[in-house]
Write a protein that holds these residues in place. Structure first.
Motif: not given
Length: 464
Positions: A132, A136, A372, A421, A426
């Protein structure tokens, strides 16, 4: 259609219906049918097609036939069984995609498992935090550039500037390439798929050279990257260096193009369907639901993969390829209860990841990357819309790839810094798409990372 006592009709007989050989082949290379229903009405479950002028194959047209063909052991993944390929009759643009080689995607049985297990065990070792976090980071960096370009030029291309960059940059990073190598890997991947044969062959050679250097570095200094983990498995399964490099290149090829067009087709659907866009922006699982809808109604491949009849089968005579008709199968009224309207989230067991021992080993990674990417883009830009309402857009030519050549778009470029964030989407994303395979996949034992857990949950969902 008769069910032959409730059994799949394709398991009851291996007899090829030779009347199909006498029927005119549909020119799949030249155009797609106006309706898959029309093709089913004309041919039934399997249609004779030409995938290039004079190159005959057979295309599955129903969900049941496609599922049975993917599971049929008489249909091999080894293109060496294709008589037209061995005779040198297959056009180079097709041959380049299915050329024989020491990779899992071109093998069967014990050899397939030997070439597959190191890839699977390497991917299963990806942790939730690592996957993740890296996804990201890459997605946000691509969106930073997207915003900067929109400020400069007033519009962007959601394919070339976004959807095509994220998958290969992510794979490059997971492999352990330096950040500076990422854009170069992306360009080589595009050249292999989109360039002419000479350009593609040169790019493939360049990519091969990059992997030789990477493997040398990782043998000297192993890390927590995907290449180092695959190297461990490669030693246990006695891979040659050629098998190792071919396996890594297989992941680039298999992961780049389908994920690109899954992202692109999802963005197109959301930007042309207000219901899907609203669901994605407001519902907790909105993006995943739209992705599910797209997998059924606009999958990243119209017809793929190709299997090769090792003997006369229900689908094709010996030495002739069988093309799995994803788009046709997904529109089969026996399983698809939608009406073509924007109704995301109603379907689950699509076929785009494949079925059985040849299921895509990186499907959870690709799915998480897509979710994502779309979630981050929606979160970070306002007023995203297609230029001219999407009029005049062109589809990718041919039948292997189903996506857009470009998606010109514009939005209000934000002036503020990146927003906080969200939670790791995910994890939600990857567990939300159950496999169409009803049998549990026996992979390398002992995987404890994010992808290993997700695959186990996917397979349990498929058993229900």
């Amino acid at each position: 259609m008769d069910s032959l006592g409730g059994q799949c009709p394709y398991s009851a007989s291996s007899q090829f219906p030779y009347y199909l050989r006498a029927m005119t082949a549909f020119p799949l290379y030249n155009r797609l049918p106006g309706s898959w229903d029309e093709l089913r009405a004309s041919y039934g479950d399997v249609a004779p097609v030409e995938i290039a002028p004079g190159i005959r194959a057979y295309l599955t047209l129903t969900y049941e036939a496609s599922l049975a063909a993917l599971r049929d052991p008489a249909l091999s993944n080894d293109p060496g069984y294709w008589q037209g390929l061995t005779d040198g009759l297959v056009p180079e643009w097709i041959a380049a995609r299915i050329e024989p080689g020491p990779v899992a995607a071109r093998s069967d049985g014990a050899e397939h498992q030997r070439l597959r297990r190191p890839l699977v065990s390497g991917i299963e070792g990806i942790t939730e935090k690592g996957m993740f976090g890296e996804t990201t980071r890459i997605v946000d960096s691509v969106i930073d550039e997207l915003i900067a370009k929109c400020r400069r030029e007033g519009e962007v291309d959601l394919i070339a500037d976004f959807a095509a960059l994220v998958p290969v940059l992510l794979l490059s990073s997971l492999f352990g390439f330096s950040a500076e190598k990422g854009p170069e890997m992306a360009e080589l991947a595009v050249q292999i798929r989109d360039g002419d044969p000479m350009v593609g062959a040169h790019a493939k050679g360049q990519l091969y050279t990059r992997f030789i250097g990477l493997i040398t570095d990782k043998r000297r200094t192993p890390g927590q990257d995907l290449t180092s983990r695959i190297l461990d498995g490669a030693e246990r399964y006695r891979w040659s260096d050629d098998e190792l490099i071919s396996g890594l290149m297989q992941l680039i090829g298999a992961g780049h193009e389908p994920t690109t067009h899954l992202i692109g087709n999802t963005l197109y659907t959301m930007l042309t369907c207000t219901e899907s866009a609203a669901a994605a922006r407001t519902a907790p699982a909105g993006v995943e639901e739209v992705l599910q809808h797209v997998c059924w109604t606009d999958p990243p491949s119209t017809a793929w993969p190709i299997r090769y009849a090792t003997t006369d089968t229900r689908f094709a005579p010996r030495g002739v390829p069988v093309v799995i008709g994803f788009a046709a199968a997904h529109s089969d009224p026996e399983v698809h209860h939608g009406n073509g309207s924007c109704d995301p989230g109603r379907h689950a067991a699509h076929l785009i990841w494949g079925v059985g021992p040849h299921k895509c080993p990186a499907r959870s990674v690709a799915w998480a990357a897509a979710v994502v990417s779309v979630e981050a883009l929606l979160r970070r830009v306002d007023g995203l819309r297609l230029v001219d309402g999407g009029h005049g857009l062109q589809r990718q030519p041919g039948f292997l790839v189903n996506g857009w050549v470009s998606l010109p778009a514009t939005f209000r470029a934000p002036e503020s810094r990146r927003p906080p964030e969200p939670e790791p989407a995910a994890t939600r994303a990857a567990v939300s798409h159950p496999s169409a395979d009803t049998g549990a996949e026996e992979e390398a034992a002992g995987g404890s990372g994010l992808v290993a857990r997700l695959l186990r949950r996917l397979n349990r969902a498929g058993d229900k």
